[in-house]
Design an enzyme around this catalytic site. Structure first.
Site, short mmCIF file in Angstrom:
data_model
loop_
_atom_site.label_atom_id
_atom_site.label_comp_id
_atom_site.label_asym_id
_atom_site.label_seq_id
_atom_site.Cartn_x
_atom_site.Cartn_y
_atom_site.Cartn_z
N GLY A 221 0.81 -1.20 0.00
CA GLY A 221 0.00 0.00 0.00
C GLY A 221 0.85 1.26 0.00
N SER A 222 0.37 2.28 0.69
CA SER A 222 0.99 3.60 0.60
C SER A 222 2.36 3.73 1.24
CB SER A 222 0.04 4.65 1.20
OG SER A 222 -1.11 4.79 0.39
N THR A 223 2.82 2.72 1.97
CA THR A 223 4.20 2.78 2.47
C THR A 223 5.18 2.87 1.30
OG1 THR A 223 4.44 0.36 2.56
CG2 THR A 223 3.65 1.47 4.55
#
Length: 498
Positions: A221-223
Site C-alpha cells: 500500500g501507501s508505504t
C-alpha cells in the site's frame, strides 16, 4: 587369455575403479554434508551426549536445556514459547531444524571449528563440554511489547508481523510473527508426538510456522510512496514541488481514487503534503511522470529484488529473506504499462514487500541514507563464556544521499505529526513514518501497514519498525499498525514505563 575373458577383466577393473572413486567422493568430499545433515540420526543422537549451547536475549535464556532420565540426556526447552519461536526456530530429534537453531547449529552443538580448542581440552580432561552460547540482538522489552500488542490488537486481527531494527547498526530489536507456535511440542523426545504436532501445525491454514517478518510478501500500500518520494527527490523535485492531484485519476484503464473525498481534492499539492495526507492520485500521477525505470531503480536501491539476503550472523548464514518485488510493469509487447505503473506507485498491483524490507526502508531514511545489513547474532561465546565473535555492523547499501534522506525524514515526521500516522507518536521523541492500507483480494478486508523510525531527545535514531496486520476490519486499517509501532519503538528506546 582369450578375448571374452580380457573384456570381462577390463569391465571388472573399471567397476572397481568407479567403486573406489565413489568411496573417496563420499569420504573426502561429502562426509561433512552427511555428518551435519539434520537427518543423520546417529549424529543427532550423539549431540544429546552434551548440553546444547544456550541462546540468550536481553540476558535471559530463551533456548535452554533440561536433564532427562531417558536415552537422550538433554531436552531442549523454550521458556517463552510462542514469543521467540519465529527467531529461534527449533531443534527436534527427528526433524530438520529451523531458525537460529539451524543457522548456528554447529556452534550450539559444539562441533564448530571455532570450538576446536575446547574439544581438544576435553580429550585430556575427559569432560564433555557443552556447545557454545549465542547472544541475540533482540531487545527483550521490545520483543515482549511487540508480541503483547500484536496478539491483543484492538481490531481483532489474527495474522500479522512486527519487526524493529536499530537504524545505526542493523541489529534486530524485535521480530514477532502472528500466529506463532510453541516449539516445545516439536522437540519432545517422543518422536511420534513431535511428528504429530508438526503435522498439525503444518496443515493449519493460518500458517503458524511461517515467519511473516521475513518470509511473507504482501502488497505494501501507501508505504511504497516513500520510495516514489525518493525517486522524485533524486530527480529534481523538492519537498515543496507541486504535483498534480485531484479526486480521481484515470490511466490506461486503471482508475485511482483517494481513500476519502477530502484527501487532496484540488488540482495541485506539494510533495510533503501529498505524503502527509497520503494522496493516491498525486503519487499515481507522479510515478507515471517519473517513468517506470526511475521508480524501479529507486525500489531496487532500497533492497527490492534482493533474493540473497539472510538475517542471522554477519559472517554468513541466518534466516532466509524472501525478495520484495515491484513486478515488471510491462505490457505484453514489452512497453511500459502506464496503468500498472500508476497502481504500483501507490503500492498496489504486483508490488509485494516483506515487513523486514519495510523496516529497512525506514531505517535507511533515519540513518542518513545508509542501509545497514540486518542481523540477529550479537555474540558467540565458548562454553566457558569467552567471546569469540562480536558482530561488526556492515553497510549493505546506500539507497539515497544525506540530503534526500533528510528531506524524506522531514516528510515522514510530518506524516506522524500532522497526517495519517498520528497514533505512532511518542511523547518526548521525534517520530516519523508512513501508513499503508493495501487492497489484496475482492471482498477481503485490506492489510494495514506502518513503517517508521524514532529519534531520542539527543537526536539519535534509536529504532526503525514495520508493523503489518492482515485483513483489518472496520476501515482505517493502518491506524492500529501505527499505534503498535509507536509502542514497540518506545520499548526499544528503554521508555516502556513512561
Amino acid at each position: 587369455m582369450n578375448a571374452p575373458l580380457r573384456r570381462a577383466g577390463v569391465v571388472i577393473l573399471v567397476l572397481f575403479a568407479l567403486l573406489f572413486a565413489n568411496l573417496n567422493w563420499v569420504q573426502a568430499y561429502k562426509a561433512d554434508d552427511y555428518r551435519t545433515s539434520d537427518y543423520n540420526r546417529r549424529v543427532v543422537v550423539a549431540q544429546y551426549e552434551r548440553p546444547r549451547g544456550i541462546i540468550e536475549a536481553g540476558g535471559t535464556g530463551v533456548a535452554t536445556n533440561r536433564s532427562t532420565d531417558d536415552a537422550l540426556k538433554y531436552l531442549r526447552v523454550y521458556p517463552r514459547k510462542e514469543v521467540y519461536a519465529p527467531v529461534l526456530g527449533y531443534r527436534p530429534v527427528g526433524l530438520g531444524a529451523t531458525g537460529i537453531e539451524h543457522s548456528e547449529n554447529d556452534f550450539l552443538s559444539g562441533e564448530s571449528d571455532k570450538l576446536f580448542a575446547d574439544r581438544v581440552k576435553d580429550m585430556f580432561t575427559g569432560n564433555n563440554t557443552g556447545g557454545g552460547n549465542v547472544l541475540l540482538t533482540i531487545n527483550s522489552k521490545a520483543q515482549e511489547t511487540a508480541w503483547k500488542e500484536l496478539v491483543n490488537n484492538e481490531r481483532g486481527v489474527d495474522k500479522g508481523a512486527a519487526i524493529a531494527i536499530d537504524p545505526r547498526t542493523g541489529a534486530v530489536q524485535a521480530m514477532v510473527s502472528m500466529p506463532s507456535f510453541d516449539p516445545n511440542t516439536l522437540v519432545t523426545h517422543d518422536e511420534k508426538a513431535a511428528a504429530a504436532a508438526y503435522g498439525k501445525l503444518n496443515k493449519d491454514p493460518d500458517q503458524p510456522l511461517l515467519n511473516r517478518t521475513t518470509a511473507e510478501t504482501l502488497p505494501p500500500g501507501s508505504t511504497f510512496k516513500v520510495i516514489v518520494s525518493a525517486a522524485a527527490l533524486q530527480n529534481g523535485y523538492t519537498t515543496e514541488s507541486e504535483i498534480e492531484a485531484g479526486r480521481e485519476y484515470r490511466e490506461s484503464g486503471a482508475v485511482i481514487r483517494n481513500s476519502e473525498d477530502e484527501v487532496c481534492p484540488g488540482g495541485q499539492i506539494d510533495l510533503k503534503e501529498a505524503l502527509t495526507e497520503s494522496c493516491n492520485t498525486g503519487y499515481a500521477r507522479l510515478g507515471v511522470t517519473l517513468g517506470r525505470d526511475k521508480v524501479l531503480a529507486a525500489a531496487k536501491n532500497f533492497g527490492f529484488q534482493d533474493d540473497q539476503l539472510t538475517v542471522g550472523n554477519l559472517e554468513g548464514g541466518g534466516l532466509p529473506v524472501a525478495a520484495s518485488d515491484t513486478g515488471k510493469i510491462t505490457n505484453p509487447d514489452g512497453t511500459v504499462d502506464k496503468g500498472a505503473l500508476a497502481q504500483s506507485s501507490i503500492g498496489q498491483r504486483d508490488v509485494r514487500m516483506t515487513p523486514l524490507q519495510g523496516a529497512m526502508i525506514a531505517a535507511a531514511v533515519a540513518n542518513g541514507g545508509k542501509q545497514q545489513r540486518p542481523y540477529l547474532v550479537q555474540k558467540l561465546l565458548t562454553p566457558d563464556l569467552r567471546t569469540i565473535y562480536t558482530a561488526n555492523p556492515k553497510t549493505l547499501r546506500t539507497p539515497v544521499n544525506e540530503q534526500v534522506a533528510s528531506d524524506l525524514k522531514d516528510m515522514m515526521v510530518s506524516v506522524v505529526q500532522n497526517g495519517t500516522g498520528r497514533r505512532a507518536r511518542i511523547s518526548g521523541m521525534e517520530v516519523g513514518g508512513k501508513t499503508g492500507t493495501a487492497e489484496n483480494a475482492a471482498g477481503a478486508d485490506p492489510h494495514g501497514w506502518f513503517i517508521g523510525f524514532a529519534f531520542d531527545d539527543k537526536g539519535e535514531a534509536v529504532s526503525a519498525v514495520c508493523v503489518m496486520l492482515e485483513n483489518v476490519p472496520g476501515g482505517h486499517a493502518s491506524a492500529e499498525a501505527a499505534r503498535i509501532a509507536g509502542l514497540i519503538m518506545k520499548a526499544a528506546a528503554g521508555r516502556g514505563g513512561d
